[in-house]
Design a protein around this motif. Sequence first.
Motif, PDB file in Angstrom:
ATOM      1  N   PHE A 123      -0.761   7.174   5.584  1.00 34.60           N
ATOM      2  CA  PHE A 123      -0.177   7.545   4.293  1.00 34.60           C
ATOM      3  C   PHE A 123       0.575   6.368   3.679  1.00 34.60           C
ATOM      4  O   PHE A 123       0.407   6.060   2.492  1.00 34.60           O
ATOM      5  N   GLU A 124       1.419   5.715   4.484  1.00 35.20           N
ATOM      6  CA  GLU A 124       2.210   4.603   3.952  1.00 35.20           C
ATOM      7  C   GLU A 124       1.322   3.427   3.555  1.00 35.20           C
ATOM      8  O   GLU A 124       1.616   2.725   2.584  1.00 35.20           O
ATOM      9  N   ARG A 125       0.233   3.216   4.307  1.00 40.12           N
ATOM     10  CA  ARG A 125      -0.640   2.067   4.023  1.00 40.12           C
ATOM     11  C   ARG A 125      -1.527   2.287   2.812  1.00 40.12           C
ATOM     12  O   ARG A 125      -1.661   1.406   1.951  1.00 40.12           O
ATOM     13  N   PHE A 126      -2.132   3.460   2.703  1.00 44.64           N
ATOM     14  CA  PHE A 126      -3.159   3.672   1.692  1.00 44.64           C
ATOM     15  C   PHE A 126      -2.707   4.512   0.497  1.00 44.64           C
ATOM     16  O   PHE A 126      -3.428   4.598  -0.496  1.00 44.64           O
ATOM     17  N   ILE A 127      -1.552   5.146   0.584  1.00 39.19           N
ATOM     18  CA  ILE A 127      -1.067   5.953  -0.540  1.00 39.19           C
ATOM     19  C   ILE A 127       0.275   5.446  -1.048  1.00 39.19           C
ATOM     20  O   ILE A 127       0.417   5.114  -2.237  1.00 39.19           O
ATOM     21  N   ALA A 128       1.265   5.377  -0.148  1.00 40.88           N
ATOM     22  CA  ALA A 128       2.614   5.006  -0.585  1.00 40.88           C
ATOM     23  C   ALA A 128       2.682   3.561  -1.084  1.00 40.88           C
ATOM     24  O   ALA A 128       3.283   3.283  -2.120  1.00 40.88           O
ATOM     25  N   LYS A 129       2.070   2.634  -0.349  1.00 42.38           N
ATOM     26  CA  LYS A 129       2.152   1.225  -0.744  1.00 42.38           C
ATOM     27  C   LYS A 129       1.503   0.962  -2.098  1.00 42.38           C
ATOM     28  O   LYS A 129       2.104   0.299  -2.955  1.00 42.38           O
ATOM     29  N   PRO A 130       0.277   1.449  -2.354  1.00 43.51           N
ATOM     30  CA  PRO A 130      -0.295   1.257  -3.694  1.00 43.51           C
ATOM     31  C   PRO A 130       0.569   1.870  -4.794  1.00 43.51           C
ATOM     32  O   PRO A 130       0.694   1.296  -5.877  1.00 43.51           O
ATOM     33  N   CYS A 131       1.150   3.035  -4.525  1.00 44.10           N
ATOM     34  CA  CYS A 131       2.044   3.653  -5.520  1.00 44.10           C
ATOM     35  C   CYS A 131       3.254   2.772  -5.778  1.00 44.10           C
ATOM     36  O   CYS A 131       3.674   2.596  -6.929  1.00 44.10           O
ATOM     37  N   ALA A 132       3.831   2.215  -4.708  1.00 41.26           N
ATOM     38  CA  ALA A 132       5.009   1.353  -4.855  1.00 41.26           C
ATOM     39  C   ALA A 132       4.674   0.109  -5.661  1.00 41.26           C
ATOM     40  O   ALA A 132       5.431  -0.296  -6.561  1.00 41.26           O
ATOM     41  N   LEU A 133       3.546  -0.511  -5.354  1.00 41.22           N
ATOM     42  CA  LEU A 133       3.151  -1.717  -6.097  1.00 41.22           C
ATOM     43  C   LEU A 133       2.859  -1.379  -7.554  1.00 41.22           C
ATOM     44  O   LEU A 133       3.166  -2.168  -8.458  1.00 41.22           O
ATOM     45  N   GLY A 134       2.275  -0.191  -7.791  1.00 40.58           N
ATOM     46  CA  GLY A 134       2.023   0.233  -9.162  1.00 40.58           C
ATOM     47  C   GLY A 134       3.306   0.456  -9.939  1.00 40.58           C
ATOM     48  O   GLY A 134       3.342   0.263 -11.164  1.00 40.58           O
ATOM     49  N   LEU A 135       4.354   0.864  -9.237  1.00 35.00           N
ATOM     50  CA  LEU A 135       5.664   1.068  -9.873  1.00 35.00           C
ATOM     51  C   LEU A 135       6.506  -0.204  -9.873  1.00 35.00           C
ATOM     52  O   LEU A 135       7.681  -0.170 -10.224  1.00 35.00           O
ATOM     53  N   LYS A 136       5.888  -1.309  -9.414  1.00 43.37           N
ATOM     54  CA  LYS A 136       6.539  -2.629  -9.399  1.00 43.37           C
ATOM     55  C   LYS A 136       7.771  -2.669  -8.506  1.00 43.37           C
ATOM     56  O   LYS A 136       8.778  -3.303  -8.821  1.00 43.37           O
ATOM     57  N   VAL A 137       7.690  -1.961  -7.387  1.00 44.89           N
ATOM     58  CA  VAL A 137       8.762  -2.045  -6.399  1.00 44.89           C
ATOM     59  C   VAL A 137       8.678  -3.419  -5.735  1.00 44.89           C
ATOM     60  O   VAL A 137       7.590  -3.911  -5.430  1.00 44.89           O
ATOM     61  N   GLN A 138       9.823  -4.035  -5.520  1.00 49.18           N
ATOM     62  CA  GLN A 138       9.872  -5.387  -4.960  1.00 49.18           C
ATOM     63  C   GLN A 138       9.173  -5.427  -3.603  1.00 49.18           C
ATOM     64  O   GLN A 138       9.506  -4.687  -2.686  1.00 49.18           O
ATOM     65  N   ALA A 139       8.170  -6.324  -3.500  1.00 49.10           N
ATOM     66  CA  ALA A 139       7.370  -6.388  -2.280  1.00 49.10           C
ATOM     67  C   ALA A 139       7.914  -7.392  -1.272  1.00 49.10           C
ATOM     68  O   ALA A 139       7.712  -7.255  -0.079  1.00 49.10           O
ATOM     69  N   ASN A 140       8.574  -8.418  -1.756  1.00 50.99           N
ATOM     70  CA  ASN A 140       9.053  -9.449  -0.829  1.00 50.99           C
ATOM     71  C   ASN A 140      10.330  -9.006  -0.138  1.00 50.99           C
ATOM     72  O   ASN A 140      11.151  -8.300  -0.701  1.00 50.99           O
TER      73      ASN A 140
END
Length: 364
Positions: A55-72
């Motif tokens: 879930f975190e790899r294939f659903i949550a992470k894409p959603c976070a990146l789409g919402l421009k959550v800081q990745a670094n």
Amino acid sequence: MAGILAWFWNERFWLPHNVTWADLQSTEEAAFPQAEDLYLAFPLAFCIFMIRLLFERFIAKPCALGLKVQANGPQKAQPNAILEKVFTAITKQPDEKRLEGLSKQLDWDVRSIQRWFRQRRNQEKPSTLTKFCESMWRFTFYLYIFTYGVRFLKKAPWLWNTRQCWNGYPYQDFGIMFTHHIVTVTLITFSYVTNLTRVGTLTLCLHDAADVVLEAAKMANYCKCQKLSDLLFLTFAIVFIVSRLGIYPLWILNTTLFELYEALGNFPALWVFNILLVILQILHCFWSYLIIKAAYKAIAKGKAGKWNPLHVAKDDRSDIESSSDEEETVPRSKAPHSSISTNGTGGANGTNGYLTGGTCSEEH
């Protein structure tokens, strides 16, 4: 060992009068919770863990990146074998004497060494992206469990009349109880084994309600949607206080303290369960105090955009140490005046050269 187990599981302690363990054995006509069922918690935990990873790899992470959550994540400290060895040994900021020794050994000034340890500790803490994924998983899990519980309980008579929790005990339908929960705490384990599962479903569902809103507030905070985050936090505070300080004592404790006694009589385990439930209520009061305190500060000081639900949840991983000179990454050579700061007061606000703050600037 057999004697100890017989003493521990004494029927007259755990069960009401006229009820024995034999009455709780499953038959073709009726199914009862069995202690052996609790072994399923281990494979279920593994399955849920694997689902979480996916879930975190294939659903949550894409959603976070789409919402421009800081990745670094936090800035990494430059490799240094000597400092790494010291860090592994103590993990915290070195004392004044050790700082002086490291300063001479490396020919670095004290402030640079303090900065290195600060950055090295920050490396161990997850990025905002990671925390968002964790909160999105918990939000989804709690929302599903709460919704599932409501759908099941709305058809159950004991939702509307708690006296139904004890009618016909122990000959009650098994139904769908705790297969969606990993039974790890004593209260749930013993209530399951003794078939006090109806009141258990009410308690679990009630506790899930506030968790859904809290995780939603965290996600909004990580996305820097402060107004939405504030609104969700206030909603969480209201739901938490109403459910834990209002509904829980008037609904759950009322039936376990009074209606249970009237229906099944007195037996020792009844008081064990009630003591645990009362301790839970004391914890509710403690957490409610912290939540009200956080909300009051936000309103009274006009800092509605600066709360962080991680402080309510006491998630120390969100604390990222920083200072006014964080941008300096290359250690400076030891200068003659560097000894001025070795006192631990050369940094910002005299706090050993660093400040402790939150990544999002602000528990349950």
